[in-house]
Scaffold this motif. Structure first.
Motif, PDB file in Angstrom:
ATOM      1  N   ARG A   1      25.642  41.807  58.202  1.00  0.00           N
ATOM      2  CA  ARG A   1      25.483  43.188  57.774  1.00  0.00           C
ATOM      3  C   ARG A   1      26.437  44.096  58.547  1.00  0.00           C
ATOM      4  NH1 ARG A   1      21.407  43.142  54.510  1.00  0.00           N
ATOM      5  NH2 ARG A   1      20.853  45.323  54.534  1.00  0.00           N
ATOM      6  N   GLY A   2      26.513  45.354  58.142  1.00  0.00           N
ATOM      7  CA  GLY A   2      27.261  46.338  58.900  1.00  0.00           C
ATOM      8  C   GLY A   2      28.432  46.987  58.176  1.00  0.00           C
ATOM      9  N   ILE A   3      28.713  46.597  56.938  1.00  0.00           N
ATOM     10  CA  ILE A   3      29.782  47.227  56.170  1.00  0.00           C
ATOM     11  C   ILE A   3      29.144  48.216  55.190  1.00  0.00           C
ATOM     12  CG2 ILE A   3      31.668  46.883  54.526  1.00  0.00           C
ATOM     13  CD1 ILE A   3      32.173  45.774  57.392  1.00  0.00           C
ATOM     14  N   THR A   4      29.521  49.476  55.319  1.00  0.00           N
ATOM     15  CA  THR A   4      28.971  50.509  54.447  1.00  0.00           C
ATOM     16  C   THR A   4      29.743  50.574  53.142  1.00  0.00           C
ATOM     17  OG1 THR A   4      28.243  51.824  56.338  1.00  0.00           O
ATOM     18  CG2 THR A   4      28.478  52.987  54.233  1.00  0.00           C
ATOM     19  N   ALA A   5      28.994  50.583  52.059  1.00  0.00           N
ATOM     20  CA  ALA A   5      29.537  50.758  50.712  1.00  0.00           C
ATOM     21  C   ALA A   5      28.822  51.960  50.099  1.00  0.00           C
ATOM     22  CB  ALA A   5      29.306  49.501  49.879  1.00  0.00           C
TER      23      ALA A   5
ATOM     24  N   ARG B   1      43.348  51.438  52.687  1.00  0.00           N
ATOM     25  CA  ARG B   1      42.164  51.948  53.378  1.00  0.00           C
ATOM     26  C   ARG B   1      40.900  51.739  52.559  1.00  0.00           C
ATOM     27  NH1 ARG B   1      41.182  57.963  55.968  1.00  0.00           N
ATOM     28  NH2 ARG B   1      38.942  57.679  56.310  1.00  0.00           N
ATOM     29  N   TYR B   2      40.993  51.907  51.234  1.00  0.00           N
ATOM     30  CA  TYR B   2      39.823  51.905  50.366  1.00  0.00           C
ATOM     31  C   TYR B   2      39.793  50.695  49.435  1.00  0.00           C
ATOM     32  CZ  TYR B   2      39.619  56.824  51.732  1.00  0.00           C
ATOM     33  OH  TYR B   2      39.557  57.985  52.443  1.00  0.00           O
ATOM     34  N   ALA B   3      38.581  50.278  49.116  1.00  0.00           N
ATOM     35  CA  ALA B   3      38.361  49.264  48.081  1.00  0.00           C
ATOM     36  C   ALA B   3      37.134  49.700  47.291  1.00  0.00           C
ATOM     37  CB  ALA B   3      38.126  47.885  48.678  1.00  0.00           C
ATOM     38  N   ILE B   4      37.040  49.203  46.072  1.00  0.00           N
ATOM     39  CA  ILE B   4      35.825  49.387  45.291  1.00  0.00           C
ATOM     40  C   ILE B   4      35.298  48.015  44.912  1.00  0.00           C
ATOM     41  CG2 ILE B   4      36.369  51.675  44.394  1.00  0.00           C
ATOM     42  CD1 ILE B   4      37.247  50.309  41.770  1.00  0.00           C
TER      43      ILE B   4
ATOM     44  N   GLN C   1      28.606  50.063  37.547  1.00  0.00           N
ATOM     45  CA  GLN C   1      28.138  50.662  38.790  1.00  0.00           C
ATOM     46  C   GLN C   1      29.155  50.297  39.869  1.00  0.00           C
ATOM     47  OE1 GLN C   1      24.250  49.292  39.991  1.00  0.00           O
ATOM     48  NE2 GLN C   1      23.671  51.358  40.550  1.00  0.00           N
ATOM     49  N   THR C   2      29.652  51.310  40.596  1.00  0.00           N
ATOM     50  CA  THR C   2      30.789  51.121  41.486  1.00  0.00           C
ATOM     51  C   THR C   2      30.499  51.673  42.870  1.00  0.00           C
ATOM     52  OG1 THR C   2      32.279  51.299  39.583  1.00  0.00           O
ATOM     53  CG2 THR C   2      33.266  51.600  41.746  1.00  0.00           C
ATOM     54  N   TRP C   3      30.873  50.887  43.889  1.00  0.00           N
ATOM     55  CA  TRP C   3      30.735  51.292  45.281  1.00  0.00           C
ATOM     56  C   TRP C   3      32.112  51.408  45.908  1.00  0.00           C
ATOM     57  CZ3 TRP C   3      27.183  48.379  42.826  1.00  0.00           C
ATOM     58  CH2 TRP C   3      25.830  48.644  43.044  1.00  0.00           C
ATOM     59  N   LEU C   4      32.280  52.368  46.826  1.00  0.00           N
ATOM     60  CA  LEU C   4      33.529  52.577  47.553  1.00  0.00           C
ATOM     61  C   LEU C   4      33.345  52.095  48.995  1.00  0.00           C
ATOM     62  CD1 LEU C   4      36.386  54.057  47.527  1.00  0.00           C
ATOM     63  CD2 LEU C   4      35.151  55.927  48.652  1.00  0.00           C
ATOM     64  N   ILE C   5      34.327  51.352  49.490  1.00  0.00           N
ATOM     65  CA  ILE C   5      34.336  50.907  50.879  1.00  0.00           C
ATOM     66  C   ILE C   5      35.526  51.570  51.562  1.00  0.00           C
ATOM     67  CG2 ILE C   5      34.565  48.923  52.437  1.00  0.00           C
ATOM     68  CD1 ILE C   5      33.457  47.226  50.057  1.00  0.00           C
ATOM     69  N   ASP C   6      35.277  52.221  52.688  1.00  0.00           N
ATOM     70  CA  ASP C   6      36.319  52.878  53.479  1.00  0.00           C
ATOM     71  C   ASP C   6      36.400  52.156  54.814  1.00  0.00           C
ATOM     72  OD1 ASP C   6      37.920  54.488  55.061  1.00  0.00           O
ATOM     73  OD2 ASP C   6      36.789  56.332  54.678  1.00  0.00           O
ATOM     74  N   ARG C   7      37.497  51.449  55.044  1.00  0.00           N
ATOM     75  CA  ARG C   7      37.613  50.733  56.311  1.00  0.00           C
ATOM     76  C   ARG C   7      38.438  51.499  57.334  1.00  0.00           C
ATOM     77  NH1 ARG C   7      41.517  45.513  55.285  1.00  0.00           N
ATOM     78  NH2 ARG C   7      43.346  46.663  54.606  1.00  0.00           N
ATOM     79  N   GLY C   8      38.765  52.748  57.033  1.00  0.00           N
ATOM     80  CA  GLY C   8      39.481  53.601  57.976  1.00  0.00           C
ATOM     81  C   GLY C   8      40.974  53.346  57.990  1.00  0.00           C
TER      82      GLY C   8
ATOM     83  N   ALA D   1      37.063  44.191  54.771  1.00  0.00           N
ATOM     84  CA  ALA D   1      36.580  45.426  55.379  1.00  0.00           C
ATOM     85  C   ALA D   1      36.743  45.418  56.901  1.00  0.00           C
ATOM     86  CB  ALA D   1      35.117  45.659  54.999  1.00  0.00           C
ATOM     87  N   LEU D   2      36.656  44.246  57.493  1.00  0.00           N
ATOM     88  CA  LEU D   2      36.814  44.101  58.946  1.00  0.00           C
ATOM     89  C   LEU D   2      38.269  43.828  59.354  1.00  0.00           C
ATOM     90  CD1 LEU D   2      33.663  41.963  59.760  1.00  0.00           C
ATOM     91  CD2 LEU D   2      33.984  44.415  60.169  1.00  0.00           C
TER      92      LEU D   2
END
Length: 127
Positions: A8-12, A52-55, A39-46, A123-124
């Motif tokens: 766990r630990g990756i915010t979407a 930087r971004y993925a969906i 239904q779509t989620w955005l991941i921001d890994r900075g 993401a990491l």
């Protein structure tokens, strides 16, 4: 495997449906009521190397466009996609509900687990 045993630990961030449809409609000139995005989620890994971004959707197949390339948001029936600028999709995610990636990706079989682990490593910045 269940979501309980996943790392766990990756915010979407779940992009609200109304905001996603509005962004697509505005960019493509389509009536928002006719748009049927998955239904779509955005991941921001900075900041850092690479996009930087993925969906992703519930299948865990991430899409991380390079600089200047648009996101490809799948349709609800996975028979096509809408091409949307990264900035428009990031803006539409503002205020969306935060989820853990482990809870976003469905848990049925090795393909979905592979998708989850691949996106988690992305993401990491481990790939």
């Amino acid at each position: 495997m269940s979501t309980i045993t996943r790392t766990r630990g990756i915010t979407a961030t779940l992009i609200p449906d109304h905001a996603l449809r509005a962004a697509i409609g505005s960019h493509l000139g389509i009536d928002a009521d006719e748009i049927q995005p998955e239904q779509t989620w955005l991941i921001d890994r900075g900041e850092g190397d690479g996009p930087r971004y993925a969906i992703t959707g519930t299948e865990g197949v991430g899409h991380a466009p390079g600089d200047g390339d648009p996101f490809e948001v799948c349709t609800r029936y996975l028979d096509g996609f809408y091409r949307i600028p990264v900035a428009a999709l990031v803006a539409s995610a503002d205020g969306g509900e935060a989820w853990d990636l482990a809870d976003v990706v469905r848990t049925f079989g090795t393909r979905l687990e592979g998708n989850f682990h691949s996106l988690h490593r992305w993401a990491l910045r481990q790939n």
